[in-house]
Motif scaffolding. Structure first.
Motif, PDB file in Angstrom:
ATOM      1  N   GLY A  26      27.024 -31.932 -21.156  1.00 38.77           N
ATOM      2  CA  GLY A  26      26.535 -31.073 -22.044  1.00 38.77           C
ATOM      3  C   GLY A  26      27.525 -31.262 -23.484  1.00 38.77           C
ATOM      4  N   ALA A  27      28.775 -31.513 -23.429  1.00 39.10           N
ATOM      5  CA  ALA A  27      29.542 -31.731 -24.339  1.00 39.10           C
ATOM      6  C   ALA A  27      29.199 -32.984 -25.358  1.00 39.10           C
ATOM      7  CB  ALA A  27      30.940 -31.762 -24.155  1.00 39.10           C
ATOM      8  N   VAL A  28      28.846 -33.987 -24.434  1.00 39.45           N
ATOM      9  CA  VAL A  28      28.486 -35.186 -25.062  1.00 39.45           C
ATOM     10  C   VAL A  28      27.161 -34.979 -25.715  1.00 39.45           C
ATOM     11  CG1 VAL A  28      27.603 -37.574 -24.572  1.00 39.45           C
ATOM     12  CG2 VAL A  28      29.607 -36.765 -23.497  1.00 39.45           C
ATOM     13  N   GLN A  29      26.265 -34.212 -25.085  1.00 37.47           N
ATOM     14  CA  GLN A  29      25.043 -33.845 -25.765  1.00 37.47           C
ATOM     15  C   GLN A  29      25.029 -33.357 -27.112  1.00 37.47           C
ATOM     16  OE1 GLN A  29      23.268 -32.141 -22.114  1.00 37.47           O
ATOM     17  NE2 GLN A  29      21.707 -33.825 -22.294  1.00 37.47           N
ATOM     18  N   ALA A  30      26.103 -32.328 -27.051  1.00 37.69           N
ATOM     19  CA  ALA A  30      26.080 -31.551 -28.213  1.00 37.69           C
ATOM     20  C   ALA A  30      26.762 -32.356 -29.335  1.00 37.69           C
ATOM     21  CB  ALA A  30      27.196 -30.314 -28.003  1.00 37.69           C
ATOM     22  N   LEU A  31      27.817 -33.249 -28.817  1.00 40.34           N
ATOM     23  CA  LEU A  31      28.311 -34.047 -29.842  1.00 40.34           C
ATOM     24  C   LEU A  31      27.255 -35.002 -30.514  1.00 40.34           C
ATOM     25  CD1 LEU A  31      31.814 -34.702 -28.038  1.00 40.34           C
ATOM     26  CD2 LEU A  31      31.560 -33.489 -30.218  1.00 40.34           C
ATOM     27  N   TYR A  32      26.539 -35.639 -29.720  1.00 43.45           N
ATOM     28  CA  TYR A  32      25.314 -36.414 -30.124  1.00 43.45           C
ATOM     29  C   TYR A  32      24.400 -35.674 -31.205  1.00 43.45           C
ATOM     30  CZ  TYR A  32      20.852 -38.909 -30.115  1.00 43.45           C
ATOM     31  OH  TYR A  32      19.941 -39.554 -30.276  1.00 43.45           O
ATOM     32  N   GLN A  33      24.104 -34.609 -30.765  1.00 48.66           N
ATOM     33  CA  GLN A  33      23.340 -33.777 -31.608  1.00 48.66           C
ATOM     34  C   GLN A  33      23.832 -33.431 -32.919  1.00 48.66           C
ATOM     35  OE1 GLN A  33      21.061 -30.283 -30.210  1.00 48.66           O
ATOM     36  NE2 GLN A  33      21.381 -29.177 -31.970  1.00 48.66           N
ATOM     37  N   MET A  34      25.145 -33.223 -32.956  1.00 44.45           N
ATOM     38  CA  MET A  34      25.926 -32.725 -34.090  1.00 44.45           C
ATOM     39  C   MET A  34      26.094 -34.101 -35.021  1.00 44.45           C
ATOM     40  SD  MET A  34      28.977 -30.508 -32.756  1.00 44.45           S
ATOM     41  CE  MET A  34      29.888 -29.938 -34.343  1.00 44.45           C
ATOM     42  N   ASP A  35      26.289 -35.082 -34.314  1.00 44.94           N
ATOM     43  CA  ASP A  35      26.292 -36.356 -35.106  1.00 44.94           C
ATOM     44  C   ASP A  35      24.797 -36.804 -35.752  1.00 44.94           C
ATOM     45  OD1 ASP A  35      27.438 -38.707 -35.963  1.00 44.94           O
ATOM     46  OD2 ASP A  35      27.361 -39.860 -34.045  1.00 44.94           O
ATOM     47  N   MET A  36      23.960 -36.741 -35.028  1.00 48.14           N
ATOM     48  CA  MET A  36      22.555 -37.242 -35.455  1.00 48.14           C
ATOM     49  C   MET A  36      21.971 -36.174 -36.342  1.00 48.14           C
ATOM     50  SD  MET A  36      22.262 -40.123 -34.159  1.00 48.14           S
ATOM     51  CE  MET A  36      20.862 -40.576 -34.614  1.00 48.14           C
ATOM     52  N   ALA A  37      22.117 -34.890 -36.178  1.00 51.83           N
ATOM     53  CA  ALA A  37      21.216 -33.799 -37.168  1.00 51.83           C
ATOM     54  C   ALA A  37      22.316 -33.114 -37.750  1.00 51.83           C
ATOM     55  CB  ALA A  37      20.474 -33.054 -35.937  1.00 51.83           C
ATOM     56  N   ALA A  38      23.505 -33.451 -37.922  1.00 56.71           N
ATOM     57  CA  ALA A  38      24.488 -32.457 -38.682  1.00 56.71           C
ATOM     58  C   ALA A  38      24.589 -30.996 -38.391  1.00 56.71           C
ATOM     59  CB  ALA A  38      24.333 -32.733 -40.106  1.00 56.71           C
ATOM     60  N   THR A  39      24.302 -30.693 -36.921  1.00 48.90           N
ATOM     61  CA  THR A  39      24.132 -29.305 -36.686  1.00 48.90           C
ATOM     62  C   THR A  39      25.608 -28.824 -36.709  1.00 48.90           C
ATOM     63  OG1 THR A  39      22.328 -30.008 -35.149  1.00 48.90           O
ATOM     64  CG2 THR A  39      23.414 -27.852 -34.810  1.00 48.90           C
ATOM     65  N   PRO A  40      25.682 -27.722 -37.527  1.00 48.53           N
ATOM     66  CA  PRO A  40      27.006 -27.127 -37.233  1.00 48.53           C
ATOM     67  C   PRO A  40      27.587 -26.672 -35.888  1.00 48.53           C
ATOM     68  CG  PRO A  40      25.563 -26.226 -38.924  1.00 48.53           C
ATOM     69  CD  PRO A  40      24.956 -26.902 -38.097  1.00 48.53           C
ATOM     70  N   LEU A  41      28.987 -26.768 -35.893  1.00 46.70           N
ATOM     71  CA  LEU A  41      29.684 -26.182 -34.489  1.00 46.70           C
ATOM     72  C   LEU A  41      29.133 -25.096 -34.051  1.00 46.70           C
ATOM     73  CD1 LEU A  41      31.771 -27.034 -32.414  1.00 46.70           C
ATOM     74  CD2 LEU A  41      33.360 -25.715 -33.996  1.00 46.70           C
ATOM     75  N   ASN A  42      29.015 -23.894 -34.731  1.00 46.18           N
ATOM     76  CA  ASN A  42      28.950 -22.682 -34.039  1.00 46.18           C
ATOM     77  C   ASN A  42      27.377 -22.746 -33.623  1.00 46.18           C
ATOM     78  OD1 ASN A  42      31.486 -21.616 -34.499  1.00 46.18           O
ATOM     79  ND2 ASN A  42      30.886 -20.758 -36.310  1.00 46.18           N
ATOM     80  N   ASP A  43      26.376 -23.386 -34.564  1.00 46.28           N
ATOM     81  CA  ASP A  43      25.158 -23.450 -34.173  1.00 46.28           C
ATOM     82  C   ASP A  43      24.827 -24.269 -32.671  1.00 46.28           C
ATOM     83  OD1 ASP A  43      24.597 -22.162 -36.443  1.00 46.28           O
ATOM     84  OD2 ASP A  43      23.615 -23.841 -37.543  1.00 46.28           O
ATOM     85  N   VAL A  44      25.356 -25.358 -32.728  1.00 43.04           N
ATOM     86  CA  VAL A  44      25.301 -26.304 -31.657  1.00 43.04           C
ATOM     87  C   VAL A  44      26.023 -25.387 -30.284  1.00 43.04           C
ATOM     88  CG1 VAL A  44      27.400 -27.696 -31.487  1.00 43.04           C
ATOM     89  CG2 VAL A  44      25.444 -28.661 -30.694  1.00 43.04           C
ATOM     90  N   LEU A  45      27.008 -24.737 -30.385  1.00 42.84           N
ATOM     91  CA  LEU A  45      27.612 -24.231 -29.369  1.00 42.84           C
ATOM     92  C   LEU A  45      26.744 -23.038 -28.836  1.00 42.84           C
ATOM     93  CD1 LEU A  45      31.357 -23.720 -30.396  1.00 42.84           C
ATOM     94  CD2 LEU A  45      30.485 -25.335 -28.547  1.00 42.84           C
ATOM     95  N   ALA A  46      26.323 -22.361 -29.832  1.00 42.28           N
ATOM     96  CA  ALA A  46      25.428 -21.090 -29.324  1.00 42.28           C
ATOM     97  C   ALA A  46      24.044 -21.591 -28.779  1.00 42.28           C
ATOM     98  CB  ALA A  46      25.012 -20.370 -30.742  1.00 42.28           C
ATOM     99  N   GLU A  47      23.583 -22.669 -29.284  1.00 40.53           N
ATOM    100  CA  GLU A  47      22.225 -23.284 -28.786  1.00 40.53           C
ATOM    101  C   GLU A  47      22.493 -23.943 -27.397  1.00 40.53           C
ATOM    102  OE1 GLU A  47      19.302 -27.057 -29.337  1.00 40.53           O
ATOM    103  OE2 GLU A  47      20.400 -26.629 -31.114  1.00 40.53           O
ATOM    104  N   PHE A  48      23.588 -24.617 -27.238  1.00 41.29           N
ATOM    105  CA  PHE A  48      23.705 -25.013 -25.946  1.00 41.29           C
ATOM    106  C   PHE A  48      24.199 -24.155 -24.674  1.00 41.29           C
ATOM    107  CE2 PHE A  48      23.470 -29.017 -27.640  1.00 41.29           C
ATOM    108  CZ  PHE A  48      23.118 -30.070 -26.693  1.00 41.29           C
ATOM    109  N   GLU A  49      24.930 -22.959 -24.973  1.00 38.47           N
ATOM    110  CA  GLU A  49      25.137 -22.112 -24.355  1.00 38.47           C
ATOM    111  C   GLU A  49      24.357 -20.990 -23.848  1.00 38.47           C
ATOM    112  OE1 GLU A  49      28.815 -20.305 -26.025  1.00 38.47           O
ATOM    113  OE2 GLU A  49      30.006 -22.093 -24.931  1.00 38.47           O
TER     114      GLU A  49
END
Length: 165
Positions: A26-49
């Motif tokens: 999940g962390a790798v997927q979240a990091l990928y999403q943040m890298d590709m879509a510039a998703t902010p940290l709090n948004d990606v954490l909330a979405e994945f969780e």
């Protein structure tokens, strides 16, 4: 130990490593999403969780993850990226810096490097886990590259774990 307690212990023992593996995936997927879509940290954490970890998405059951480890890796990579990227760059071929590496592979290498810098768990566990994560997304050559890069980093960052081996 009663039969009921023994049965419960047998059921929960294998889940802990699975939860840690799911957290790394999940962390790798979240990091990928943040890298590709510039998703902010709090948004990606909330979405994945709330929508991915331990959920069913499009008929695929995502395993429950160690949410603490998930957050630690994602936040840790972001906080230490200025230290991580030069370390990984130093192990890659000349003329092929991390920024030129495909985004999923970059996320795997950053996450693995972060855990190696953290000194726990043992380096061989970190390498195996991230080679397995890479195998979920990448071909054999790229998983071999993950193994080689993380092994080189482990020898550099944790030489004591490899003395006499």
């Amino acid at each position: 130990m009663s039969d009921q307690a023994k049965s419960q212990a047998e059921k929960t023992a294998p889940q802990k490593p699975m939860k840690k593996s799911a957290a790394r995936l999940g962390a790798v997927q979240a990091l990928y999403q943040m890298d590709m879509a510039a998703t902010p940290l709090n948004d990606v954490l909330a979405e994945f969780e709330s929508h991915w970890l331990g959920q069913e998405v499009e008929g695929i059951e995502f395993p429950e993850a160690d949410r603490r480890l998930f957050r630690s890796v994602v936040e840790g990579v972001l906080n230490a990226q200025r230290q991580i990227d030069p370390l990984v760059d130093g192990t890659l071929s000349k003329g092929w810096p991390l920024k030129r590496v495909e985004a999923v592979l970059r996320a795997v290498l950053r996450a693995g490097a972060f855990e190696l810098m953290a000194k726990d768990p043992p380096a061989r566990v970190v390498i195996t886990e991230y080679v397995n994560v890479a195998g979920a997304f990448l071909d054999r050559d790229e998983t071999g590259m993950v193994n080689a890069v993380l092994d080189a980093l482990a020898h550099e960052l944790r030489p004591d774990e490899f003395r006499g081996a």
